[in-house]
Design a protein around this motif. Sequence first.
Motif, PDB file in Angstrom:
ATOM      1  N   PRO A  24       0.838  -1.202   0.000  1.00 11.17           N
ATOM      2  CA  PRO A  24       0.000   0.000   0.000  1.00 11.17           C
ATOM      3  C   PRO A  24       0.873   1.253   0.000  1.00 11.17           C
ATOM      4  O   PRO A  24       1.901   1.315   0.682  1.00 11.17           O
ATOM      5  N   ASP A  25       0.463   2.238  -0.789  1.00 12.90           N
ATOM      6  CA  ASP A  25       1.244   3.465  -0.933  1.00 12.90           C
ATOM      7  C   ASP A  25       1.160   4.292   0.337  1.00 12.90           C
ATOM      8  O   ASP A  25       0.085   4.734   0.739  1.00 12.90           O
ATOM      9  N   ASN A  83       3.337  -3.796   5.051  1.00 12.92           N
ATOM     10  CA  ASN A  83       2.098  -4.403   4.551  1.00 12.92           C
ATOM     11  C   ASN A  83       2.226  -4.970   3.136  1.00 12.92           C
ATOM     12  O   ASN A  83       1.286  -4.887   2.339  1.00 12.92           O
ATOM     13  N   ALA A  84       3.378  -5.543   2.831  1.00 10.81           N
ATOM     14  CA  ALA A  84       3.575  -6.156   1.515  1.00 10.81           C
ATOM     15  C   ALA A  84       2.799  -7.455   1.442  1.00 10.81           C
ATOM     16  O   ALA A  84       2.756  -8.226   2.396  1.00 10.81           O
ATOM     17  N   LYS A  85       2.175  -7.711   0.307  1.00  4.98           N
ATOM     18  CA  LYS A  85       1.426  -8.952   0.143  1.00  4.98           C
ATOM     19  C   LYS A  85       2.304 -10.103  -0.311  1.00  4.98           C
ATOM     20  O   LYS A  85       1.941 -11.262  -0.142  1.00  4.98           O
ATOM     21  N   GLY A  86       3.470  -9.793  -0.897  1.00  7.03           N
ATOM     22  CA  GLY A  86       4.316 -10.876  -1.365  1.00  7.03           C
ATOM     23  C   GLY A  86       5.756 -10.469  -1.578  1.00  7.03           C
ATOM     24  O   GLY A  86       6.063  -9.298  -1.810  1.00  7.03           O
ATOM     25  N   ILE A  87       6.619 -11.470  -1.484  1.00  3.41           N
ATOM     26  CA  ILE A  87       8.035 -11.310  -1.797  1.00  3.41           C
ATOM     27  C   ILE A  87       8.407 -12.493  -2.680  1.00  3.41           C
ATOM     28  O   ILE A  87       8.103 -13.642  -2.351  1.00  3.41           O
ATOM     29  N   SER A  88       9.037 -12.194  -3.809  1.00  3.99           N
ATOM     30  CA  SER A  88       9.477 -13.258  -4.704  1.00  3.99           C
ATOM     31  C   SER A  88      10.890 -12.931  -5.171  1.00  3.99           C
ATOM     32  O   SER A  88      11.400 -11.836  -4.939  1.00  3.99           O
ATOM     33  N   TYR A  89      11.504 -13.881  -5.849  1.00  5.42           N
ATOM     34  CA  TYR A  89      12.869 -13.646  -6.309  1.00  5.42           C
ATOM     35  C   TYR A  89      13.170 -14.448  -7.565  1.00  5.42           C
ATOM     36  O   TYR A  89      12.485 -15.412  -7.885  1.00  5.42           O
TER      37      TYR A  89
END
Length: 167
Positions: A24-25, A83-89
């Motif tokens: 969220p901003d 409040n990040a919904k996801g982390i990927s790499y």
Amino acid sequence: MEKVKIGGIMQSDGRAMVKIQSVPDHAGVAATILSAMGSNGINTEFLVQSFDIDECGNFALVIDQKDLDHSLSVLEEIKGLINAKGISYKPDVAIISVFGPHLREKPLIPGMMFSSIASVGVSSLAIATSISSVSCVVEGLHLQAAIDALNDIFDAPFQVKKRPKEY
């Protein structure tokens, strides 16, 4: 076809891309992410931030491959805070940059760069520009094909030598 003169081509391989998605901003998100990375000794070599249709921020950071596991731990620690919904790499990526001088006076350069790498089947995973450079992230296994394609269309007197991977 005559080659277009540029300042040079740089490459940085042995990298990994980490994405922080649907944040969220709100003020301070970038500061929180970059401060956490920096205070843990993780250098961010490339950064792109964009916003999706829901006005949530999405970040793509390129780091040294050897820092991937550590960075994922750091980002998991702050995931709730921002409040990040996801982390990927994505491991094993490389950064390619075409640089000026006077790149802002040559509007055809970005299109030529991406047409050139696309002609050899290379897609960009992320793109960033500045007044004097156009950079993109590609899969590491496609780095040499992309560099060769760029050398076919650009007169690039400066080339950064390939570094050995440290992972």
